[in-house]
Design a protein around this motif. Structure first.
Motif, PDB file in Angstrom:
ATOM      1  N   PHE B 276       0.833  -1.200   0.000  1.00 25.54           N
ATOM      2  CA  PHE B 276       0.000   0.000   0.000  1.00 25.54           C
ATOM      3  C   PHE B 276       0.870   1.253   0.000  1.00 25.54           C
ATOM      4  CE2 PHE B 276      -3.752   2.360   1.184  1.00 25.54           C
ATOM      5  CZ  PHE B 276      -4.755   1.567   0.667  1.00 25.54           C
ATOM      6  N   ASP B 277       1.958   1.191   0.751  1.00 27.48           N
ATOM      7  CA  ASP B 277       2.867   2.337   0.830  1.00 27.48           C
ATOM      8  C   ASP B 277       3.879   2.334  -0.309  1.00 27.48           C
ATOM      9  OD1 ASP B 277       1.583   3.175   3.096  1.00 27.48           O
ATOM     10  OD2 ASP B 277       3.006   2.250   4.488  1.00 27.48           O
ATOM     11  N   ARG B 278       3.716   1.415  -1.259  1.00 26.93           N
ATOM     12  CA  ARG B 278       4.510   1.343  -2.487  1.00 26.93           C
ATOM     13  C   ARG B 278       5.959   0.959  -2.241  1.00 26.93           C
ATOM     14  NH1 ARG B 278       3.199   3.605  -7.355  1.00 26.93           N
ATOM     15  NH2 ARG B 278       2.970   1.381  -7.620  1.00 26.93           N
ATOM     16  N   GLU B 282       2.823  -3.838  -6.272  1.00 25.99           N
ATOM     17  CA  GLU B 282       1.381  -3.707  -6.052  1.00 25.99           C
ATOM     18  C   GLU B 282       0.682  -5.068  -5.949  1.00 25.99           C
ATOM     19  OE1 GLU B 282      -0.348  -0.549  -8.545  1.00 25.99           O
ATOM     20  OE2 GLU B 282      -2.071  -1.857  -8.808  1.00 25.99           O
ATOM     21  N   SER B 285      -0.488  -6.596  -2.651  1.00 30.79           N
ATOM     22  CA  SER B 285      -1.695  -6.148  -1.932  1.00 30.79           C
ATOM     23  C   SER B 285      -2.977  -6.528  -2.663  1.00 30.79           C
ATOM     24  CB  SER B 285      -1.653  -4.636  -1.704  1.00 30.79           C
ATOM     25  OG  SER B 285      -1.692  -3.948  -2.934  1.00 30.79           O
ATOM     26  N   ASN B 286      -2.860  -7.325  -3.709  1.00 29.00           N
ATOM     27  CA  ASN B 286      -4.093  -7.778  -4.377  1.00 29.00           C
ATOM     28  C   ASN B 286      -4.919  -8.612  -3.398  1.00 29.00           C
ATOM     29  OD1 ASN B 286      -3.335  -6.573  -6.703  1.00 29.00           O
ATOM     30  ND2 ASN B 286      -2.804  -8.429  -7.812  1.00 29.00           N
ATOM     31  N   ILE B 428       8.133   9.427  -7.997  1.00 24.77           N
ATOM     32  CA  ILE B 428       7.545   9.642  -6.679  1.00 24.77           C
ATOM     33  C   ILE B 428       8.526   9.211  -5.587  1.00 24.77           C
ATOM     34  CG2 ILE B 428       5.166   9.333  -7.436  1.00 24.77           C
ATOM     35  CD1 ILE B 428       5.317   6.533  -6.111  1.00 24.77           C
ATOM     36  N   ASP B 429       8.355   9.794  -4.441  1.00 27.17           N
ATOM     37  CA  ASP B 429       9.192   9.440  -3.303  1.00 27.17           C
ATOM     38  C   ASP B 429       8.302   8.777  -2.261  1.00 27.17           C
ATOM     39  OD1 ASP B 429      10.849   9.210  -1.139  1.00 27.17           O
ATOM     40  OD2 ASP B 429      11.669  11.240  -1.319  1.00 27.17           O
ATOM     41  N   ILE B 430       8.592   7.529  -1.947  1.00 22.23           N
ATOM     42  CA  ILE B 430       7.738   6.819  -0.992  1.00 22.23           C
ATOM     43  C   ILE B 430       7.776   7.457   0.392  1.00 22.23           C
ATOM     44  CG2 ILE B 430       7.709   4.587  -2.153  1.00 22.23           C
ATOM     45  CD1 ILE B 430       9.989   3.665  -0.448  1.00 22.23           C
ATOM     46  N   ALA B 432       7.029  10.320   0.978  1.00 19.31           N
ATOM     47  CA  ALA B 432       5.893  11.258   1.049  1.00 19.31           C
ATOM     48  C   ALA B 432       4.758  10.675   1.876  1.00 19.31           C
ATOM     49  CB  ALA B 432       5.395  11.574  -0.353  1.00 19.31           C
ATOM     50  N   THR B 433       4.630   9.363   1.861  1.00 24.92           N
ATOM     51  CA  THR B 433       3.567   8.719   2.631  1.00 24.92           C
ATOM     52  C   THR B 433       3.671   9.064   4.105  1.00 24.92           C
ATOM     53  OG1 THR B 433       3.596   6.889   1.085  1.00 24.92           O
ATOM     54  CG2 THR B 433       2.567   6.464   3.184  1.00 24.92           C
ATOM     55  N   GLN B 435       5.368  11.733   5.445  1.00 24.59           N
ATOM     56  CA  GLN B 435       5.692  13.116   5.787  1.00 24.59           C
ATOM     57  C   GLN B 435       4.534  13.818   6.467  1.00 24.59           C
ATOM     58  OE1 GLN B 435       6.828  15.000   2.176  1.00 24.59           O
ATOM     59  NE2 GLN B 435       9.000  14.537   2.420  1.00 24.59           N
TER      60      GLN B 435
END
Lengths: 329, 440
Positions: B276-278, B282, B285-286, B428-430, B432-433, B435
Motif C-alpha cells: 500500500f505504501d509502495r 502492487e 496487496s491484491n 515519486i518518493d515513498i 511522502a507517505t 511526511q
C-alpha cells in the motif's frame, strides 16, 4: 522541506503532469489546509477535491455562569477562559464540525426546531466553504495550481452557488473540462443511493444516464481522468460495513460484514471508456487502489474527524499513469 | 519515528513471524502428535503408533507433517476473515476441552499413579532417575525468587504477544477500542485461571524440581534418557484413556494451526501495508474479489513458514521460537518508543484522538506510561538471551546476532532500493507517505 520529486522529473512539454486529489474533507479545517499545503509542497500541477466538502454536525457551546460547556466526541468540555474557548473552537473546526456559541435557551430552542437548526447549519456550512475557497486562492494562486472541485452526495444544494461564486476554485460537477491538450477531467458528485438519502443520492438509472452522457462527451478516452465522488461497484475502493435496516453495522462471526457501496453504472462506464485514471472518494474506510482494465482507480480515504488529510498524488503521462502514491498527514 | 527504522523493524518482524509460524506448526509433529501416538501405542500396545510417533519426530516426519500443516494454514487463510474467525472459535472450544481433560487428569491423579504409569510408559526415563540424571548432566537448581520471576517473565512473552497480535489487524476486529481491551484482559484471566489451576493440581504430587529436570533433559537432548516435558503427556500418564488422548491431541493440534493462522494473518496484513505504501510491488496487496483475502501476501508468508519447518527439522522448533522472542522483542522497540513519544511529537493528533487515547495516568498520557512499562519488559527480553543463554541462543549468540543484523540490513536495502526505483521510474518518493504536512 524535502522535495518529493527530483528536479529532473519536473513536468515539461513531453513529460507528465502531477495531480493531487483528496475527497471527503467534511468541513475539517485542518484537513483542508493540509491539502493546500500538500499541493504546494509536492509541486502539483492540478489540485482536485472529489466531493463531500461540508461538515455534518454543529457543536453548541453553551454559555453558563461565566464559563462555557460543550460536548465533543462524548467528552464534556468546560471552558473557563476566552483563550480556552478559542482553542476549543479551533479544535471543533479541525475535526469538521461547526461551533455555535449560545445560551442554554437558544440551545434548547434549536434542538426543538429542526428547520431553524437546518438554517443555522446551512449558514455555518457555507460560511466555512467561502473561507476555504478564499484561502485556496491565497495559497494556490501564487503557485499557479488550479483547484477543481465537485460537491459530493453529502453536500447540500446550497453549496452550489457558493462554489459558483468562487473566484479561484472551479466547480466542474457534471462537466468535461480540459486540463491540458491531452487530459480531460470528467466529473460528477452524484452517488448511488445510500441508507441516509443524502441530497445527491440517486438511483442507478440516473447514474447510468448521467455517466453515459458525460462519457459520451470525452474526446480522448486514453487520456481522460474520471473524477467522480462515488467509486465503481465491486472494487477494493467501495467496500464499507453492511448495515441493517435500522442502520446498525452488521456482524458475522464477530466480524464486520463488508459490502460494496459503489455504482454499477460507473463501473460499467469505466469498463467501456477505459480512461487512464479514475479518482473517487465517498467510502472513507476504503482507501486504496483498484484496476479496471487499464484504468487505475484511486480512493484516498478520509480521516477528517481526526484532522488528518488523506490524498493521492498521481504523475500522469499523456496516456499512462507514470506513478502514484497515497499520502496522509 | 523514521521510516528508515520502521521498515527494517517490520521487515524483520514479518520474516521471523513467518519462520516462527513454521516452527509452531512443527510442534505438531515434534510434540502434539507424538505425545498422542506414543501414549496410545503404549497403552493399547500398538507398535505402529509408537513407530509413527518416532517417524513424526524425525527430520522426515517434521518435514512431511509440518508441510501439511503449512498447507492447511495457507488454504484456511484464503477464506474470508469471518470464516477464519469461525475456525478460531472452534479452536477456542477444542482448546478449552483439551485443558478440561488435563485439569481433570491432574485433579483425579495421585503420586502413586503418576510414578507407576510413568515408569510403564517411559521405560527409557524412569521417574526416580529424572532428577539425578539431569543433575549429572549439568542441571543446577536455582530457586531464588528473582530468577524464577524473571524466567516467568521471559516465558510470559508468549502471553504478552498473544494479546498484542490483534492490534495488527485491529481494523478487522469488531469495535476495536472496546473489544481489544476486553478480549486481552478476558483471555489473560482465563489463561491465568487455567495455568494456575494446572500448577496447583499437578504440584500436589509431582515436585517442581522434577518438572524442571524433565524440561532440562528435553532441551539438553541428553542421549539415552527419554523425556517428555509436556502437560498433555503428563495428563495421558495420569488418565490413560484413548478418548482423553484424542480430545487433547485434536485440541492441541487444531489450536497450533490456529496459532499459526494468527501469525499468517498479521504478517500478511503488514506485507499488504508495505505494498500500500509502495515499498513492495502492487500485486502483493491484491485481494481476492470474493473473499477479500490478500492471497499473494499469505502465500509469501507460507513460504517463510515452510522455511521455519525446515529450520525446526534441522535445528529445533524450540530454538527457532526462543530466537523469535529476541528478534520480535527488538523489532517491537520501534513501535513502543513511537507510542511513548507520540503524545509529545504529534500532540495535535493525540489531542484529536478518542477519549481513551487521550486518557492520563499520574498526569502523563496513558499510552506513554503503558509504553514505558512495556519497554522495560521488552528490554528484559532483549537482554535475557545474553544473561541466561539457556533461554535463548545457547552458545550460538554470535550466529543469532549475525542473522538478525543481516535481516535488518536487508530491510534497509529493500527500502532504499524501493525508494530509488519509485523515484527514478515513477517520479515519486515513498517517503511522502510518512511526511507530516503543516496546514497552509
Amino acid at each position: 522541506m524535502p522535495s518529493l520529486f527530483r528536479r529532473a522529473d519536473r513536468p515539461g512539454p513531453t513529460g507528465y503532469i502531477r495531480l493531487i486529489q483528496t475527497a471527503d474533507l467534511h468541513g475539517s479545517n485542518a484537513a483542508f489546509r493540509k491539502f493546500l499545503a500538500a499541493a504546494r509542497q509536492h509541486g502539483a500541477n492540478h489540485a482536485i477535491i472529489t466531493g463531500d466538502l461540508t461538515g455534518k454536525a454543529i457543536v453548541p457551546i453553551v454559555r453558563r455562569n461565566g464559563h462555557y460547556e460543550a460536548w465533543l466526541f462524548d467528552n464534556r468540555e468546560v471552558l473557563e477562559t476566552e483563550a480556552e474557548l478559542e482553542r476549543f473552537r479551533a479544535r471543533v473546526g479541525d475535526v469538521g464540525m461547526y461551533d455555535h456559541v449560545c445560551d442554554p435557551e437558544e440551545a434548547r430552542a434549536l434542538a426543538d426546531d429542526p428547520a431553524r437548526l437546518h438554517d443555522l447549519f446551512v449558514e455555518k456550512m457555507n460560511a466555512r466553504l467561502r473561507e476555504w475557497l478564499d484561502r485556496a486562492g491565497e495559497v494556490l494562486a501564487p503557485a499557479g495550481i488550479p483547484l477543481w472541485v465537485i460537491p459530493g452526495n453529502d453536500d447540500d444544494p446550497s453549496v452550489d452557488p457558493v462554489l459558483a461564486a468562487s473566484e479561484y476554485a472551479r466547480n466542474v460537477d457534471h462537466q468535461v473540462v480540459e486540463l491540458d491538450e491531452r487530459h480531460e477531467l470528467v466529473s460528477m458528485g452524484d452517488t448511488s443511493m445510500t441508507p441516509w438519502a443524502c441530497p445527491r443520492d440517486y438511483p442507478e438509472e440516473h447514474m447510468e444516464r448521467v455517466v453515459a452522457e458525460l462519457f459520451g462527451r470525452v474526446k480522448n478516452p486514453a487520456g481522460a481522468i474520471v473524477n467522480m465522488h462515488c467509486p465503481p461497484r465491486d472494487t477494493k475502493i467501495d467496500q464499507c460495513p453492511a448495515l441493517t435496516k435500522d442502520l446498525r453495522i452488521e456482524y458475522e462471526a464477530g466480524q464486520v460484514l463488508m459490502t460494496s457501496a459503489g455504482s454499477a453504472a460507473i463501473r460499467r462506464g469505466l469498463e467501456t471508456l477505459q480512461p487512464v485514471l479514475s479518482l473517487h472518494g465517498h467510502i472513507h474506510e476504503a482507501r486504496g487502489v483498484h484496476r479496471i482494465g487499464r484504468t487505475l482507480c484511486l480512493n484516498p480515504g478520509s480521516e477528517y474527524a481526526e484532522g488528518i488529510m488523506k490524498a493521492s498524488i498521481v504523475n500522469l503521462e499523456p496516456t499512462r499513469v507514470k506513478g502514484y502514491i497515497l499520502i496522509s498527514g | 519515528m523514521s521510516p528508515w527504522l520502521a521498515f527494517p523493524a517490520s521487515f524483520a518482524l514479518v520474516l521471523f513471524s513467518g519462520l516462527v509460524a513454521g516452527s509452531l506448526i512443527a510442534w505438531i509433529p515434534t510434540v502434539a502428535l507424538p505425545a498422542f501416538l506414543r501414549a496410545t501405542g503404549i497403552l493399547y500396545q500398538q507398535a505402529w503408533a509408537t513407530d509413527l510417533a518416532t517417524f513424526s519426530q524425525s527430520q522426515a516426519g517434521i518435514l512431511v507433517f509440518g508441510t501439511a500443516g503449512v498447507l492447511i494454514t495457507l488454504i484456511s487463510l484464503f477464506f474470508p476473515t469471518r470464516t477464519v474467525v469461525r475456525f478460531m472459535g472452534i479452536g477456542f472450544v477444542l482448546g478449552l476441552a483439551a485443558w478440561a481433560v488435563i485439569l481433570f487428569s491432574f485433579a483425579t491423579g495421585s503420586a502413586e499413579t503418576f510414578q507407576a504409569n510413568w515408569n510403564t510408559y517411559v521405560p527409557g526415563g524412569p521417574y526416580d532417575q529424572v532428577i539425578p540424571t539431569a543433575e549429572a548432566n549439568g542441571l543446577v537448581f536455582d530457586r531464588s525468587f528473582e530468577n524464577t520471576a524473571i524466567a516467568g517473565l521471559i516465558m510470559g512473552f508468549w502471553i504478552f504477544y498473544g494479546y498484542y497480535i490483534p492490534t495488527f489487524f485491529a481494523g478487522e476486529v469488531k469495535e476495536a477500542p472496546r473489544t481489544l481491551l476486553w478480549g486481552a484482559w478476558g483471555s489473560l484471566a482465563v489463561t491465568w485461571a487455567i495455568f494456575t489451576a494446572g500448577v496447583l493440581l499437578f504440584t500436589r504430587f509431582v515436585p517442581q524440581d522434577w518438572m524442571a529436570a524433565q524440561g532440562y533433559l528435553f532441551i539438553s537432548g541428553v542421549e539415552g534418557f527419554d523425556s517428555n516435558p509436556f502437560v498433555t503427556f503428563y495428563a495421558s500418564v495420569l488418565q490413560p484413556n484413548v478418548i482423553f488422548f484424542i480430545i487433547m491431541a485434536v485440541g492441541f493440534i487444531y489450536t497450533l494451526i490456529n496459532l499459526a493462522q494468527t501469525y499468517f494473518f498479521y504478517a500478511s496484513r503488514i506485507m499488504f501495508a508495505w505494498s500500500f505504501d509502495r515499498i513492495v510491488p502492487e500485486w502483493i496487496s491484491n485481494v481476492h474479489a470474493e473473499t477479500g483475502s490478500p492471497r499473494n501476501a499469505v502465500l509469501l508468508i507460507a513460504i517463510l513458514a515452510e522455511i521455519g519447518v525446515l529450520a525446526s527439522a534441522f535445528y529445533s522448533a524450540l530454538f527457532v521460537q526462543l530466537n523469535f522472542v529476541f528478534y520480535a522483542a527488538i523489532t517491537m522497540i520501534v513501535p513502543i518508543v513511537a507510542a511513548i513519544v507520540y503524545p509529545y511529537r504529534k500532540r495535535h493528533l493525540w489531542e484529536q484522538g478518542a477519549g481513551h487515547v487521550r486518557s492520563m495516568i499520574f498526569g502523563l498520557p496513558s499510552m506513554t506510561v503503558v509504553g514505558i512499562g512495556t519497554l522495560a519488559f521488552i528490554l528484559l527480553l532483549v537482554a535475557s538471551p545474553f544473561l541466561w543463554p539457556a533461554v535463548g541462543f545457547g552458545d550460538q549468540q554470535g550466529q543469532a546476532l549475525a542473522i538478525f543484523g543481516a535481516i535488518v540490513l536487508a530491510g534497509l536495502v529493500i527500502f532504499a532500493a524501493a525508494r530509488w526505483y519509485r523515484r527514478s521510474r515513477e517520479g515519486i518518493d515513498i517517503m511522502a507517505t510518512f511526511q507530516e504536512i503543516p496546514p497552509a
